[in-house]
Design a protein around this motif. Sequence first.
Motif, PDB file in Angstrom:
ATOM      1  N   GLY A  60      28.578  29.931  42.309  1.00  0.00           N
ATOM      2  CA  GLY A  60      28.012  29.969  40.966  1.00  0.00           C
ATOM      3  C   GLY A  60      27.826  28.543  40.500  1.00  0.00           C
ATOM      4  N   SER A  61      27.520  28.380  39.237  1.00  0.00           N
ATOM      5  CA  SER A  61      27.305  27.022  38.721  1.00  0.00           C
ATOM      6  C   SER A  61      28.601  26.230  38.735  1.00  0.00           C
ATOM      7  CB  SER A  61      26.805  27.078  37.282  1.00  0.00           C
ATOM      8  OG  SER A  61      25.915  28.121  37.121  1.00  0.00           O
ATOM      9  N   TYR A  62      29.739  26.937  38.737  1.00  0.00           N
ATOM     10  CA  TYR A  62      31.013  26.226  38.578  1.00  0.00           C
ATOM     11  C   TYR A  62      31.968  26.390  39.745  1.00  0.00           C
ATOM     12  CZ  TYR A  62      29.185  26.417  33.885  1.00  0.00           C
ATOM     13  OH  TYR A  62      28.356  26.312  32.797  1.00  0.00           O
ATOM     14  N   SER A  63      31.552  27.052  40.791  1.00  0.00           N
ATOM     15  CA  SER A  63      32.528  27.338  41.850  1.00  0.00           C
ATOM     16  C   SER A  63      31.859  27.763  43.142  1.00  0.00           C
ATOM     17  CB  SER A  63      33.443  28.479  41.399  1.00  0.00           C
ATOM     18  OG  SER A  63      32.678  29.652  41.236  1.00  0.00           O
ATOM     19  N   THR A  64      32.659  27.711  44.219  1.00  0.00           N
ATOM     20  CA  THR A  64      32.286  28.404  45.456  1.00  0.00           C
ATOM     21  C   THR A  64      33.406  29.401  45.745  1.00  0.00           C
ATOM     22  OG1 THR A  64      33.240  26.561  46.678  1.00  0.00           O
ATOM     23  CG2 THR A  64      30.861  26.614  46.528  1.00  0.00           C
ATOM     24  N   LEU A  78      38.935  33.183  47.587  1.00  0.00           N
ATOM     25  CA  LEU A  78      39.393  31.981  46.879  1.00  0.00           C
ATOM     26  C   LEU A  78      38.226  31.411  46.072  1.00  0.00           C
ATOM     27  CD1 LEU A  78      41.918  30.191  46.723  1.00  0.00           C
ATOM     28  CD2 LEU A  78      40.907  28.769  48.512  1.00  0.00           C
ATOM     29  N   LYS A  79      38.424  31.303  44.763  1.00  0.00           N
ATOM     30  CA  LYS A  79      37.382  30.701  43.904  1.00  0.00           C
ATOM     31  C   LYS A  79      37.795  29.258  43.662  1.00  0.00           C
ATOM     32  CE  LYS A  79      34.961  31.357  39.495  1.00  0.00           C
ATOM     33  NZ  LYS A  79      34.476  32.317  38.520  1.00  0.00           N
ATOM     34  N   ILE A  80      37.031  28.322  44.217  1.00  0.00           N
ATOM     35  CA  ILE A  80      37.361  26.896  44.065  1.00  0.00           C
ATOM     36  C   ILE A  80      36.458  26.343  42.962  1.00  0.00           C
ATOM     37  CG2 ILE A  80      37.650  24.693  45.276  1.00  0.00           C
ATOM     38  CD1 ILE A  80      37.466  26.230  47.922  1.00  0.00           C
ATOM     39  N   PRO A 131      39.309  40.298  47.367  1.00  0.00           N
ATOM     40  CA  PRO A 131      37.914  40.159  47.795  1.00  0.00           C
ATOM     41  C   PRO A 131      37.106  41.371  47.360  1.00  0.00           C
ATOM     42  CG  PRO A 131      39.363  40.486  49.696  1.00  0.00           C
ATOM     43  CD  PRO A 131      40.222  40.584  48.478  1.00  0.00           C
ATOM     44  N   MET A 132      35.902  41.121  46.910  1.00  0.00           N
ATOM     45  CA  MET A 132      35.012  42.177  46.438  1.00  0.00           C
ATOM     46  C   MET A 132      33.714  42.143  47.247  1.00  0.00           C
ATOM     47  SD  MET A 132      36.654  43.604  43.843  1.00  0.00           S
ATOM     48  CE  MET A 132      35.381  44.539  42.981  1.00  0.00           C
ATOM     49  N   GLY A 133      32.888  43.145  47.046  1.00  0.00           N
ATOM     50  CA  GLY A 133      31.589  43.203  47.720  1.00  0.00           C
ATOM     51  C   GLY A 133      30.499  42.551  46.882  1.00  0.00           C
TER      52      GLY A 133
HETATM   53  N1  LIG Z   1      36.482  38.187  44.235  1.00  0.00           N
HETATM   54  C1  LIG Z   1      35.297  38.018  44.800  1.00  0.00           C
HETATM   55  N2  LIG Z   1      35.026  38.554  46.007  1.00  0.00           N
HETATM   56  C2  LIG Z   1      33.807  38.401  46.583  1.00  0.00           C
HETATM   57  N3  LIG Z   1      32.801  37.712  46.043  1.00  0.00           N
HETATM   58  C3  LIG Z   1      32.992  37.153  44.839  1.00  0.00           C
HETATM   59  C4  LIG Z   1      34.249  37.280  44.157  1.00  0.00           C
HETATM   60  N4  LIG Z   1      34.157  36.620  42.979  1.00  0.00           N
HETATM   61  C5  LIG Z   1      32.910  36.115  42.937  1.00  0.00           C
HETATM   62  N5  LIG Z   1      32.208  36.432  44.046  1.00  0.00           N
HETATM   63  C6  LIG Z   1      30.802  36.070  44.355  1.00  0.00           C
HETATM   64  O1  LIG Z   1      30.572  34.731  43.988  1.00  0.00           O
HETATM   65  C7  LIG Z   1      29.513  34.645  43.015  1.00  0.00           C
HETATM   66  C8  LIG Z   1      29.863  33.561  42.021  1.00  0.00           C
HETATM   67  O2  LIG Z   1      31.078  33.891  41.367  1.00  0.00           O
HETATM   68  P1  LIG Z   1      31.299  33.603  39.828  1.00  0.00           P
HETATM   69  O3  LIG Z   1      30.171  34.241  39.072  1.00  0.00           O
HETATM   70  O4  LIG Z   1      32.684  34.023  39.494  1.00  0.00           O
HETATM   71  O5  LIG Z   1      31.167  32.029  39.822  1.00  0.00           O
HETATM   72  P2  LIG Z   1      30.819  30.992  38.643  1.00  0.00           P
HETATM   73  O6  LIG Z   1      30.824  29.626  39.242  1.00  0.00           O
HETATM   74  O7  LIG Z   1      31.747  31.238  37.496  1.00  0.00           O
HETATM   75  O8  LIG Z   1      29.347  31.427  38.346  1.00  0.00           O
HETATM   76  P3  LIG Z   1      28.370  31.411  37.104  1.00  0.00           P
HETATM   77  O9  LIG Z   1      27.290  30.463  37.471  1.00  0.00           O
HETATM   78  O10 LIG Z   1      27.900  32.850  37.096  1.00  0.00           O
HETATM   79  O11 LIG Z   1      29.192  31.077  35.887  1.00  0.00           O
HETATM   80  C9  LIG Z   1      29.428  36.043  42.403  1.00  0.00           C
HETATM   81  O12 LIG Z   1      28.134  36.333  41.971  1.00  0.00           O
HETATM   82  C10 LIG Z   1      29.838  36.934  43.557  1.00  0.00           C
HETATM   83  O13 LIG Z   1      28.728  37.214  44.356  1.00  0.00           O
END
Ligand SMILES: Nc1ncnc2c1ncn2[C@@H]1O[C@H](COP(=O)(O)OP(=O)(O)OP(=O)(O)O)[C@@H](O)[C@H]1O
Length: 437
Positions: A60-64, A78-80, A131-133
């Motif tokens: 996303g804009s803030y993470s991988t 893992l959301k980094i 982990p999600m789909g």
């Molecule tokens: N728990 C998870 N399991 C699998 N995929 C995930 C999970 N969490 C997020 N994702 C994938 O990663 C993508 C980005 O996650 P997320 O929207 O949380 O990030 P962000 O950096 O906060 O993004 P945004 O730009 O939307 O604010 C999601 O659209 C989804 O496809």
Amino acid sequence: MCTSPPPTPPSRGPTGDEWRFETITLPCEWVEDYHPGGYHPVVLGDVLNHYKMVRKLGHGSYSTIILIPLRNGGYIALKILVSDLSGSTTELRLLRHITKVAEGTRHITQLLGEFEHRGPNGVHKCLVFEPMGPSVNSMVEELPQFNPRRQEMKVRYPPQMAKSILKQSLQALAFLHENGIAHGDFQPGNILFALKNLGPTPEELLRQEDVQADSISPPVQRLDGKQDKWAPRYLCVAQPLVPFTYYAEGFKVKLSDMGGAYFFTDPPKSPVTPLGLRAPEFILTGAVNNTLDVWSFGCVLFELITGQPLFCIPWSEMEDDDHILSLTAQLGALPDELFKHWTTSSLYFMSERKLFNCQLGGVAPGEEPLMLEHMSMEESFDRADPDLDEEEAHKVKALIRWILQYDPAKRPSPADILADPWFCEIDVEGDSKVTIV
Ligand SMILES: Nc1ncnc2c1ncn2[C@@H]1O[C@H](COP(=O)(O)OP(=O)(O)OP(=O)(O)O)[C@@H](O)[C@H]1O
């Protein structure tokens, strides 16, 4: 070629003449966003805090988001976070709060842990999730009935599936609102399908290099030919776990990405709601009230049932005018109280509030005003020809009208909407546990 090490890039997005890399055209995060304060450079197979990173699930804009196998079986996501955010994120504060309420994990992707990691771009908050789909946005494309795709196909969820997604995501909103929290970024891209049990799946079946080698970019190369310390060696295209996603009867979805969420008692100055899902009072006055999620939900209800967004607003300098014009065409004239905040309304409306022009930015000198054919929300709905009989279509249109009211005080709460007969008649597992107040 000069062999001295390159200077440290600025800790913000680069301006045009500061770009460091050859362009990468794959649908990945932007390579220039690897700088101090930005993304953490991930290399598959590397270990981060004892976690081996095997596949990119999303960005996303803030993470991988990276898939990690656990030593004792099972997997985590893992959301980094970008390191700029790591000190200030309210996402974590809210997730900690939600995790304390047992009900929360049924509706919101479950936070399993957290830690910090120091890398070349700074200190990153790392959030451990189940982990999600894929998201509701992308899973529709994967449904077997649309593969192979034929041109005349309307790619949208079958009504029962759309209805279940809507009900489950509404339960999530009801849960958040009952706990004094707004999601702030309610959209199909943030509703994720749950997986079948991933636990016994061997790692080789999930590793990105093994599953789809061409989802990895050519080497990241600096324009000056030097070695870069801040970017990874290559980028990965996200590989959501489509084959492991459960989408048959009884499927589950959860609301994710609390990055835009806030406590009602502490609203942000600028919520991150996507353009087409923003409520009119927010667009015109910047007012943040407790019903912004509800407005977004009304738009998503239209979108999931028809397969088309209610308001499709391309980015432009006049995007707010574009949105308000589209909004009034589909939902009717704004109340005077709101209209008076529309500072550029005279480009489109005469003094007695009669529409004379739809050309964004006003009529150019020497040009004629532009008038367009307008369709109400109900006409757009019918034209999309949703797979509902007339009676049910009528109920859904009435439901959308009830939700998308200009006066926020008149909008129903998520719990009110859940109590509507249209939502009551669909059963999603565990309904009895939901408290509707
Ligand atoms: N728990 C998870 N399991 C699998 N995929 C995930 C999970 N969490 C997020 N994702 C994938 O990663 C993508 C980005 O996650 P997320 O929207 O949380 O990030 P962000 O950096 O906060 O993004 P945004 O730009 O939307 O604010 C999601 O659209 C989804 O496809």
